[in-house]
Design an enzyme around this catalytic site. Structure first.
Site, PDB file in Angstrom:
ATOM      1  N   GLY A  57       0.765  -1.239   0.000  1.00 29.55           N
ATOM      2  CA  GLY A  57       0.000   0.000   0.000  1.00 29.55           C
ATOM      3  C   GLY A  57       0.793   1.285   0.000  1.00 29.55           C
ATOM      4  O   GLY A  57       1.686   1.462   0.793  1.00 29.55           O
ATOM      5  N   SER A  58       0.486   2.191  -0.906  1.00 33.16           N
ATOM      6  CA  SER A  58       1.136   3.489  -0.941  1.00 33.16           C
ATOM      7  C   SER A  58       0.554   4.336  -2.052  1.00 33.16           C
ATOM      8  O   SER A  58      -0.615   4.220  -2.373  1.00 33.16           O
ATOM      9  CB  SER A  58       2.641   3.324  -1.121  1.00 33.16           C
TER      10      SER A  58
END
Length: 217
Positions: A185-186
């Protein structure tokens, strides 16, 4: 199809989850508890493997188009001062990836890699205003004769503890091809010339290698 960055993690996860279930069936004699553990570990393994999925994308090549580098939602469209490479005002489009999105990073244009640099840093939440300057990140610039120079930046988040970047200076890359991977996630920021006609708007969902985010004259 799964990304190569996930093979080791998926193998280790499978072994550990098998051990957990073998231990449960050896030391736990209550049937419904065994069943709960089995279902829980299967769900966990499914979540792990879906994170590393790498679906084939049939990119429609166009040297003036900038395609989304990742799957996710457009969370920022604004003019900013880009101080690492261009050192001038740029139009920034930020795409946020949730843990359930495909996390493969793809080249937004075809061309030659002019710049590629890794920066260690913090792990602020990906939507934090200072994340693009203070978090762990990699910056890549690709250039072709039609689009000019396009920069994109992989940014780690609170959960993303490793950024993988395959772009090497001098390499010729193809639009939509694999540029890297961000684990867990990012977000990715794309920097374009101010005034570039955009094909996306805030909160729009995009797909890496498929969705056209801008048309460079």
């Amino acid at each position: 199809m799964f990304h190569k960055e996930g093979y080791k993690i998926m193998a280790v996860a499978m072994i550990l989850l098998i051990i957990v279930n073998l231990a449960a069936y050896t030391f736990i004699f209550t049937e419904w508890i065994r069943l709960v553990i089995l279902i829980g570990t299967l769900i966990l393994f499914f979540l792990i493997i879906q994170f590393f999925r790498n679906p084939k994308r049939d990119t429609v090549f166009n040297e003036s188009h900038v395609v989304a580098p990742v799957d996710g939602k457009v969370v920022v469209i604004e003019e900013v001062y880009e101080k690492e490479y261009f050192k001038d005002q740029r139009l920034m489009i930020s795409v946020f990836m949730s843990p359930i999105n495909v996390h493969v990073t793809r080249h937004p244009i075809s061309g030659v890699v002019k710049y590629s640099k890794y920066h260690p840093g913090k792990y602020l939440v990906a939507w934090h205003p200072k994340a693009s300057e203070e978090n762990e990140r990699t910056t890549v610039v690709v250039e072709n004769e039609v689009a000019g120079e396009v920069m994109y930046r992989q940014i780690a988040g609170a959960l993303a503890k490793r950024i993988v970047n395959y772009a090497e200076v001098g390499a010729e890359v193809v639009q939509g091809s694999d540029s890297g991977f961000i684990k867990f996630g990012s977000r990715v920021d794309v920097y374009l010339p101010v005034g570039t006609p955009l094909k996306v708007k805030l909160n729009q969902k995009v797909k890496g290698g498929l969705s056209v985010i801008a048309d460079l004259p």
